[in-house]
Motif scaffolding. Structure first.
Motif, PDB file in Angstrom:
ATOM      1  N   GLN A   1       0.862  -1.187   0.000  1.00  7.52           N
ATOM      2  CA  GLN A   1       0.000   0.000   0.000  1.00  7.52           C
ATOM      3  C   GLN A   1       0.891   1.226   0.000  1.00  7.52           C
ATOM      4  OE1 GLN A   1      -3.443   0.240   2.639  1.00  7.52           O
ATOM      5  NE2 GLN A   1      -2.764   2.263   3.238  1.00  7.52           N
ATOM      6  N   CYS A   2       0.625   2.165  -0.901  1.00 11.85           N
ATOM      7  CA  CYS A   2       1.366   3.425  -0.957  1.00 11.85           C
ATOM      8  C   CYS A   2       0.399   4.573  -0.719  1.00 11.85           C
ATOM      9  CB  CYS A   2       2.050   3.596  -2.309  1.00 11.85           C
ATOM     10  SG  CYS A   2       3.337   2.374  -2.609  1.00 11.85           S
ATOM     11  N   THR A   3       0.800   5.508   0.139  1.00 12.16           N
ATOM     12  CA  THR A   3      -0.017   6.684   0.432  1.00 12.16           C
ATOM     13  C   THR A   3       0.783   7.941   0.134  1.00 12.16           C
ATOM     14  OG1 THR A   3       0.670   6.606   2.740  1.00 12.16           O
ATOM     15  CG2 THR A   3      -1.394   5.540   2.210  1.00 12.16           C
ATOM     16  N   ASN A   4       0.070   8.998  -0.247  1.00  8.82           N
ATOM     17  CA  ASN A   4       0.739  10.270  -0.507  1.00  8.82           C
ATOM     18  C   ASN A   4       0.812  11.105   0.768  1.00  8.82           C
ATOM     19  OD1 ASN A   4      -1.816  11.398  -0.167  1.00  8.82           O
ATOM     20  ND2 ASN A   4      -2.132  11.827  -2.328  1.00  8.82           N
ATOM     21  N   GLN A   5       1.287  12.343   0.652  1.00  7.96           N
ATOM     22  CA  GLN A   5       1.470  13.206   1.811  1.00  7.96           C
ATOM     23  C   GLN A   5       0.160  13.585   2.495  1.00  7.96           C
ATOM     24  OE1 GLN A   5       2.093  13.882  -1.336  1.00  7.96           O
ATOM     25  NE2 GLN A   5       1.471  15.945  -1.904  1.00  7.96           N
ATOM     26  N   LYS A   6      -0.967  13.404   1.813  1.00  8.78           N
ATOM     27  CA  LYS A   6      -2.279  13.694   2.410  1.00  8.78           C
ATOM     28  C   LYS A   6      -2.888  12.469   3.080  1.00  8.78           C
ATOM     29  CE  LYS A   6      -3.325  17.114  -1.129  1.00  8.78           C
ATOM     30  NZ  LYS A   6      -4.190  17.438  -2.266  1.00  8.78           N
ATOM     31  N   GLY A   7      -2.206  11.323   2.974  1.00  8.58           N
ATOM     32  CA  GLY A   7      -2.736  10.084   3.531  1.00  8.58           C
ATOM     33  C   GLY A   7      -3.636   9.330   2.577  1.00  8.58           C
ATOM     34  N   ASP A   8      -3.779   9.821   1.340  1.00 16.44           N
ATOM     35  CA  ASP A   8      -4.608   9.140   0.341  1.00 16.44           C
ATOM     36  C   ASP A   8      -3.858   7.917  -0.205  1.00 16.44           C
ATOM     37  OD1 ASP A   8      -6.479  11.222   0.551  1.00 16.44           O
ATOM     38  OD2 ASP A   8      -5.468  12.376  -1.021  1.00 16.44           O
ATOM     39  N   VAL A   9      -4.568   6.799  -0.336  1.00 15.02           N
ATOM     40  CA  VAL A   9      -3.977   5.597  -0.927  1.00 15.02           C
ATOM     41  C   VAL A   9      -3.861   5.817  -2.426  1.00 15.02           C
ATOM     42  CG1 VAL A   9      -4.260   3.128  -1.316  1.00 15.02           C
ATOM     43  CG2 VAL A   9      -4.889   4.110   0.888  1.00 15.02           C
ATOM     44  N   VAL A  10      -2.629   5.725  -2.950  1.00 16.69           N
ATOM     45  CA  VAL A  10      -2.410   5.932  -4.378  1.00 16.69           C
ATOM     46  C   VAL A  10      -2.040   4.638  -5.098  1.00 16.69           C
ATOM     47  CG1 VAL A  10      -1.797   8.373  -4.158  1.00 16.69           C
ATOM     48  CG2 VAL A  10      -0.014   6.648  -3.961  1.00 16.69           C
ATOM     49  N   LEU A  11      -1.743   3.578  -4.334  1.00 15.24           N
ATOM     50  CA  LEU A  11      -1.455   2.278  -4.917  1.00 15.24           C
ATOM     51  C   LEU A  11      -1.785   1.224  -3.878  1.00 15.24           C
ATOM     52  CD1 LEU A  11       1.242   1.082  -7.179  1.00 15.24           C
ATOM     53  CD2 LEU A  11       1.148  -0.047  -4.968  1.00 15.24           C
ATOM     54  N   LEU A  12      -2.463   0.177  -4.310  1.00 14.28           N
ATOM     55  CA  LEU A  12      -2.852  -0.894  -3.405  1.00 14.28           C
ATOM     56  C   LEU A  12      -2.814  -2.187  -4.204  1.00 14.28           C
ATOM     57  CD1 LEU A  12      -4.009  -1.557  -0.566  1.00 14.28           C
ATOM     58  CD2 LEU A  12      -6.270  -1.271  -1.553  1.00 14.28           C
ATOM     59  N   GLY A  13      -2.143  -3.212  -3.671  1.00 19.03           N
ATOM     60  CA  GLY A  13      -2.106  -4.469  -4.404  1.00 19.03           C
ATOM     61  C   GLY A  13      -1.192  -5.484  -3.759  1.00 19.03           C
ATOM     62  N   ILE A  14      -0.995  -6.586  -4.464  1.00 23.25           N
ATOM     63  CA  ILE A  14      -0.137  -7.666  -4.002  1.00 23.25           C
ATOM     64  C   ILE A  14       1.037  -7.769  -4.971  1.00 23.25           C
ATOM     65  CG2 ILE A  14       0.035 -10.146  -3.575  1.00 23.25           C
ATOM     66  CD1 ILE A  14      -2.967 -10.091  -2.923  1.00 23.25           C
ATOM     67  N   ALA A  15       2.239  -7.721  -4.424  1.00 26.14           N
ATOM     68  CA  ALA A  15       3.446  -7.875  -5.237  1.00 26.14           C
ATOM     69  C   ALA A  15       3.942  -9.307  -5.095  1.00 26.14           C
ATOM     70  CB  ALA A  15       4.521  -6.892  -4.770  1.00 26.14           C
ATOM     71  N   THR A  16       4.283  -9.920  -6.217  1.00 26.94           N
ATOM     72  CA  THR A  16       4.839 -11.266  -6.219  1.00 26.94           C
ATOM     73  C   THR A  16       6.327 -11.155  -6.510  1.00 26.94           C
ATOM     74  OG1 THR A  16       2.749 -12.153  -7.040  1.00 26.94           O
ATOM     75  CG2 THR A  16       4.682 -13.555  -7.257  1.00 26.94           C
ATOM     76  N   VAL A  17       7.139 -11.679  -5.583  1.00 33.95           N
ATOM     77  CA  VAL A  17       8.586 -11.562  -5.700  1.00 33.95           C
ATOM     78  C   VAL A  17       9.206 -12.955  -5.667  1.00 33.95           C
ATOM     79  CG1 VAL A  17      10.667 -10.623  -4.609  1.00 33.95           C
ATOM     80  CG2 VAL A  17       8.524  -9.333  -4.519  1.00 33.95           C
ATOM     81  N   ILE A  18      10.159 -13.187  -6.561  1.00 36.02           N
ATOM     82  CA  ILE A  18      10.923 -14.432  -6.527  1.00 36.02           C
ATOM     83  C   ILE A  18      12.239 -14.114  -5.820  1.00 36.02           C
ATOM     84  CG2 ILE A  18      12.040 -16.250  -7.865  1.00 36.02           C
ATOM     85  CD1 ILE A  18       9.960 -15.729 -10.048  1.00 36.02           C
ATOM     86  N   ALA A  19      12.437 -14.737  -4.675  1.00 29.26           N
ATOM     87  CA  ALA A  19      13.655 -14.507  -3.898  1.00 29.26           C
ATOM     88  C   ALA A  19      14.839 -15.153  -4.595  1.00 29.26           C
ATOM     89  CB  ALA A  19      13.483 -15.071  -2.491  1.00 29.26           C
ATOM     90  N   PRO A  20      16.021 -14.535  -4.509  1.00 35.59           N
ATOM     91  CA  PRO A  20      17.204 -15.136  -5.140  1.00 35.59           C
ATOM     92  C   PRO A  20      17.587 -16.445  -4.452  1.00 35.59           C
ATOM     93  CG  PRO A  20      17.812 -13.218  -3.826  1.00 35.59           C
ATOM     94  CD  PRO A  20      16.326 -13.269  -3.840  1.00 35.59           C
ATOM     95  N   ALA A  21      18.220 -17.345  -5.219  1.00 36.85           N
ATOM     96  CA  ALA A  21      18.627 -18.643  -4.678  1.00 36.85           C
ATOM     97  C   ALA A  21      19.872 -18.538  -3.805  1.00 36.85           C
ATOM     98  CB  ALA A  21      18.877 -19.625  -5.820  1.00 36.85           C
ATOM     99  N   VAL A  22      20.661 -17.483  -4.028  1.00 40.85           N
ATOM    100  CA  VAL A  22      21.873 -17.266  -3.240  1.00 40.85           C
ATOM    101  C   VAL A  22      21.827 -15.868  -2.636  1.00 40.85           C
ATOM    102  CG1 VAL A  22      23.288 -18.848  -4.620  1.00 40.85           C
ATOM    103  CG2 VAL A  22      23.160 -16.449  -5.258  1.00 40.85           C
ATOM    104  N   THR A  23      22.562 -15.683  -1.555  1.00 40.77           N
ATOM    105  CA  THR A  23      22.623 -14.373  -0.911  1.00 40.77           C
ATOM    106  C   THR A  23      23.336 -13.383  -1.821  1.00 40.77           C
ATOM    107  OG1 THR A  23      22.678 -15.425   1.247  1.00 40.77           O
ATOM    108  CG2 THR A  23      23.436 -13.155   1.138  1.00 40.77           C
ATOM    109  N   ILE A  24      22.760 -12.219  -1.965  1.00 42.49           N
ATOM    110  CA  ILE A  24      23.361 -11.172  -2.785  1.00 42.49           C
ATOM    111  C   ILE A  24      24.017 -10.162  -1.849  1.00 42.49           C
ATOM    112  CG2 ILE A  24      22.900  -9.292  -4.399  1.00 42.49           C
ATOM    113  CD1 ILE A  24      20.523 -10.933  -5.419  1.00 42.49           C
TER     114      ILE A  24
END
Length: 89
Positions: free
Chosen positions: A22-45
């Motif tokens: 969830q991302c909000t602007n300086q007024k507290g309004d939600v400007v982005l809302l959703g689910i992010a899908t991330v593939i974690a790396p197999a090795v430590t970076i």
């Protein structure tokens, strides 16, 4: 913009992480809302630390001359207007 991210689900077998986002602007309004899908790396970076860039602040003679010139004159009544809508213009 303030981003708030919370781990919703981890799928260890495929290294997938689902993140509630969830991302909000300086007024507290939600400007982005959703689910992010991330593939974690197999090795430590590991990212090596980079040297900080040098920064210098310099005053120029032209600026000082301009200020001296302005101070030699009497003050002027001034208004600054910023039209925020087409109707204000």
């Amino acid at each position: 913009i303030t981003a708030t991210v919370t781990v919703k689900e981890k799928r260890v077998d495929k290294r997938i992480v689902l993140l509630d986002t969830q991302c909000t602007n300086q007024k507290g309004d939600v400007v982005l809302l959703g689910i992010a899908t991330v593939i974690a790396p197999a090795v430590t970076i590991v990212v090596p630390a980079m040297p900080r860039p040098e920064a210098a602040v310099r005053r120029h003679d032209r600026y000082e001359a301009f200020i001296r010139e302005a101070r030699a004159h009497p003050a002027l009544r001034t208004a600054v207007v910023h039209p925020c809508s087409p109707d204000a213009i």
